[in-house]
Design a protein around this motif. Sequence first.
Motif, PDB file in Angstrom:
ATOM      1  N   VAL A  42       0.866  -1.184   0.000  1.00 25.42           N
ATOM      2  CA  VAL A  42       0.000   0.000   0.000  1.00 25.42           C
ATOM      3  C   VAL A  42       0.898   1.228   0.000  1.00 25.42           C
ATOM      4  N   TYR A  43       1.128   1.805  -1.175  1.00 22.95           N
ATOM      5  CA  TYR A  43       1.958   3.001  -1.284  1.00 22.95           C
ATOM      6  C   TYR A  43       1.133   4.259  -1.046  1.00 22.95           C
ATOM      7  N   GLN A  44       1.758   5.237  -0.407  1.00 20.59           N
ATOM      8  CA  GLN A  44       1.133   6.553  -0.288  1.00 20.59           C
ATOM      9  C   GLN A  44       1.373   7.309  -1.589  1.00 20.59           C
ATOM     10  N   PRO A  45       0.317   7.736  -2.276  1.00 22.40           N
ATOM     11  CA  PRO A  45       0.525   8.463  -3.538  1.00 22.40           C
ATOM     12  C   PRO A  45       1.128   9.838  -3.281  1.00 22.40           C
ATOM     13  N   TYR A  46       2.016  10.282  -4.186  1.00 26.83           N
ATOM     14  CA  TYR A  46       2.617  11.605  -4.002  1.00 26.83           C
ATOM     15  C   TYR A  46       2.896  12.250  -5.348  1.00 26.83           C
ATOM     16  N   LEU A  47       2.948  13.589  -5.330  1.00 30.87           N
ATOM     17  CA  LEU A  47       3.063  14.385  -6.553  1.00 30.87           C
ATOM     18  C   LEU A  47       4.402  15.093  -6.705  1.00 30.87           C
ATOM     19  N   VAL A  48       5.086  15.369  -5.605  1.00 26.30           N
ATOM     20  CA  VAL A  48       6.365  16.086  -5.660  1.00 26.30           C
ATOM     21  C   VAL A  48       7.483  15.125  -5.294  1.00 26.30           C
ATOM     22  N   LYS A  49       8.454  15.003  -6.182  1.00 26.51           N
ATOM     23  CA  LYS A  49       9.569  14.096  -5.881  1.00 26.51           C
ATOM     24  C   LYS A  49      10.831  14.829  -5.454  1.00 26.51           C
ATOM     25  N   GLU A  50      10.932  16.138  -5.789  1.00 26.28           N
ATOM     26  CA  GLU A  50      12.104  16.912  -5.369  1.00 26.28           C
ATOM     27  C   GLU A  50      11.724  18.368  -5.134  1.00 26.28           C
ATOM     28  N   ILE A  51      12.426  18.994  -4.196  1.00 30.98           N
ATOM     29  CA  ILE A  51      12.368  20.444  -4.011  1.00 30.98           C
ATOM     30  C   ILE A  51      13.777  20.970  -4.184  1.00 30.98           C
ATOM     31  N   ARG A  52      13.940  21.960  -5.068  1.00 26.44           N
ATOM     32  CA  ARG A  52      15.262  22.528  -5.335  1.00 26.44           C
ATOM     33  C   ARG A  52      15.242  24.024  -5.062  1.00 26.44           C
ATOM     34  N   ASP A  53      16.374  24.560  -4.611  1.00 30.01           N
ATOM     35  CA  ASP A  53      16.450  26.003  -4.400  1.00 30.01           C
ATOM     36  C   ASP A  53      16.675  26.715  -5.730  1.00 30.01           C
ATOM     37  N   SER A  54      16.748  28.042  -5.674  1.00 33.43           N
ATOM     38  CA  SER A  54      16.824  28.833  -6.913  1.00 33.43           C
ATOM     39  C   SER A  54      18.113  28.607  -7.686  1.00 33.43           C
ATOM     40  N   SER A  55      19.123  28.028  -7.025  1.00 33.36           N
ATOM     41  CA  SER A  55      20.373  27.730  -7.729  1.00 33.36           C
ATOM     42  C   SER A  55      20.403  26.315  -8.288  1.00 33.36           C
ATOM     43  N   GLY A  56      19.332  25.547  -8.057  1.00 33.78           N
ATOM     44  CA  GLY A  56      19.244  24.205  -8.600  1.00 33.78           C
ATOM     45  C   GLY A  56      19.672  23.097  -7.655  1.00 33.78           C
ATOM     46  N   GLU A  57      20.085  23.456  -6.447  1.00 41.18           N
ATOM     47  CA  GLU A  57      20.498  22.450  -5.473  1.00 41.18           C
ATOM     48  C   GLU A  57      19.280  21.760  -4.866  1.00 41.18           C
ATOM     49  N   VAL A  58      19.341  20.443  -4.718  1.00 47.77           N
ATOM     50  CA  VAL A  58      18.239  19.688  -4.127  1.00 47.77           C
ATOM     51  C   VAL A  58      18.232  19.921  -2.616  1.00 47.77           C
ATOM     52  N   VAL A  59      17.101  20.432  -2.108  1.00 51.73           N
ATOM     53  CA  VAL A  59      16.978  20.671  -0.667  1.00 51.73           C
ATOM     54  C   VAL A  59      16.113  19.619   0.012  1.00 51.73           C
ATOM     55  N   CYS A  60      15.332  18.907  -0.790  1.00 52.47           N
ATOM     56  CA  CYS A  60      14.493  17.850  -0.222  1.00 52.47           C
ATOM     57  C   CYS A  60      14.134  16.861  -1.332  1.00 52.47           C
ATOM     58  N   GLN A  61      14.246  15.587  -1.024  1.00 51.93           N
ATOM     59  CA  GLN A  61      13.909  14.544  -1.992  1.00 51.93           C
ATOM     60  C   GLN A  61      12.932  13.575  -1.331  1.00 51.93           C
ATOM     61  N   PHE A  62      11.833  13.294  -2.023  1.00 54.49           N
ATOM     62  CA  PHE A  62      10.800  12.431  -1.461  1.00 54.49           C
ATOM     63  C   PHE A  62      10.945  11.012  -2.010  1.00 54.49           C
ATOM     64  N   GLU A  63      10.906  10.065  -1.117  1.00 54.01           N
ATOM     65  CA  GLU A  63      11.034   8.669  -1.484  1.00 54.01           C
ATOM     66  C   GLU A  63       9.685   7.967  -1.326  1.00 54.01           C
ATOM     67  N   PRO A  64       9.469   6.862  -2.049  1.00 53.86           N
ATOM     68  CA  PRO A  64       8.213   6.110  -1.904  1.00 53.86           C
ATOM     69  C   PRO A  64       8.003   5.674  -0.450  1.00 53.86           C
ATOM     70  N   GLN A  65       6.760   5.785  -0.011  1.00 56.92           N
ATOM     71  CA  GLN A  65       6.408   5.402   1.359  1.00 56.92           C
ATOM     72  C   GLN A  65       5.391   4.257   1.324  1.00 56.92           C
ATOM     73  N   ILE A  66       5.756   3.130   1.907  1.00 53.52           N
ATOM     74  CA  ILE A  66       4.822   2.003   2.024  1.00 53.52           C
ATOM     75  C   ILE A  66       4.107   2.119   3.364  1.00 53.52           C
ATOM     76  N   LYS A  67       2.804   2.327   3.317  1.00 49.21           N
ATOM     77  CA  LYS A  67       2.023   2.488   4.547  1.00 49.21           C
ATOM     78  C   LYS A  67       1.839   1.153   5.265  1.00 49.21           C
ATOM     79  N   ARG A  68       1.663   0.117   4.502  1.00 51.11           N
ATOM     80  CA  ARG A  68       1.538  -1.239   5.053  1.00 51.11           C
ATOM     81  C   ARG A  68       1.604  -2.226   3.896  1.00 51.11           C
ATOM     82  N   THR A  69       1.807  -3.478   4.240  1.00 52.34           N
ATOM     83  CA  THR A  69       1.820  -4.548   3.244  1.00 52.34           C
ATOM     84  C   THR A  69       0.745  -5.566   3.613  1.00 52.34           C
ATOM     85  N   ILE A  70      -0.100  -5.883   2.651  1.00 55.91           N
ATOM     86  CA  ILE A  70      -1.188  -6.839   2.869  1.00 55.91           C
ATOM     87  C   ILE A  70      -0.709  -8.223   2.452  1.00 55.91           C
TER      88      ILE A  70
END
Length: 590
Positions: free
Chosen positions: A488-516
Amino acid sequence: MRDFELQELTIEPKRGKALIIFFAVVFLLLVVKLWSLQIIQGEQLSEVALNQRTRVVPLLAPRGIIYDRNGIPLVSNRLAFTVSILPDVAAQVRKSPEEVKLLSELLEISEEKILAALSPSRKDRLGYEPFRILEDAGADKALRIYEQGWRLPGVIVEKVPVRHYVYDNFASHMLGHVGMISIDELRNWSELGYGANHKVGKYGLERYYEFELKGQDGAFEIEIDAKQMPVKELSRKNPTRGNDLILTMDYSLQSIVENKLREKDLQIQKETGERLAGASVVVLDPRNGQVLALANYPDFNPNTYNQDFLEIGKDKRSPLLNRAIRGTYPAGSAFKPLVMVGALNEGLVNEKTIFYDAPYPYGYGGWDPESKKRCVYGPHGHIDLLRGLQVSCNIPFYVMGRELGIDRLSEYARLFGFGEKTGIDLYPEEASGLIPDRDWKRDSFKKGEDKIWYPVETLDVAIGQGAMKVTPLQMAVFFSILANEGDVYQPYLVKEIRDSSGEVVCQFEPQIKRTIKLSPKTISILKEALEKVTIPGGTAARAFADFPLKVAGKTGSAEVPGKESHAWFVGYLPADKPELVIAVLVEHGG
């Protein structure tokens, strides 16, 4: 002529001494005061004098840019002219009918609007900020103000970044829109650097990631003359653009989906003269929960949202509703795979189990006594489990639902994500939907007999009807779990946040809420049944005739009292190694 005698003026010694002391004291006091003004308070008074001939004008920072997964810009900024009045001149302009009239003529707006913008009782601005008179004024109006500036002291033209949605209506429910900061927002966010002239996210990703997208404002200091006219720029601190968002969404796939929805609307108009009531499409990657497309119809244009607001409000189809996450509908027969999973997992049925779909009047197989119409796919007589799903026969699912009971059935539904928020990063908050059960009925009704859960209600839930409510995104998540065999993956829309110079400040990884935990046998039977739906003999065969890839899925018709049923299709492809899950809902699609 009379002669005047000159008399010698004499002053008594005591009186002369007193006058000398008096003038000495006065002189000493003047010296002390001058020393205080020049030495002690000199720096402070110099600053006051300087402030009386300088003004600090804020420079609003551009918001961050929003890109698709491949770096295609979807939301950016453009510079626009904004006409403002310095705060210490506003009262003078307000009391000058001539200046108000001149501004009205130059800017082509009413005098009432100008006076309202200059009102001292406004609570939506901070005292030091210029009074905004007209935003996005256009080059012609800005030039008029420049030319007539000598008649309008304290009136300035600023270049302000304005949000620009590159493809107008494209992904409008996902991207969202901005608007002027509200009084409540200003009260809550003023310590975070927000002012009355800020535009903030109101909807979609613009709102959800407001604090990431907002930049750091700058300012410039100008010298003004006695008539409040700018003389020269003294200093400047440039603003810093906000952080950029890199989405999981694919521009090409989103475009295909939106074009298909518009084509469907045109087809309906041509055939019936009506409009498409509403539709939603969600595409997920079942391997990680990334949202590849999310489209709703009708939509809106964020670039002209403020001008279109009244017309949008008149459209009964609710263009602002994000149907994918906030529209709730009965799941119809698209819910049947869950009932099959539950019955298989509990050992109540297997692939060889035979059901009997009796013809009317011995049973309801193949006949609807209310409409007096014969069903296309029935009666089926003796039918096995896989064939039951392929032709969407209700009888096998009535039986399985009855054997599971509402307690286990509702438990499986919640396990697969129904009745709870998915956790997607969108605003406004998504709907939870509803999985009816004994507790829900007991808490929702007042009369004793209404609080009782009746067996027939379990049968309604087993075919996705009754009080059940689900969102298109929940259906997509459900089939993602089937496609990836239990995560059961949590759906998400943003995979990266970068500052104005192009440096990655936050990266989102897949999140498994549970496994059935599903047995390999359960998964094998279910996948085989879902594949049969899209081949000859299945309810989705015509839609996928000559399709180049193997597709597994399920159709559904969700009944709406007094109206055409909602139409569903939810599935995944390629069937043998799923990479995409798609959920399609067409309101009153039959």
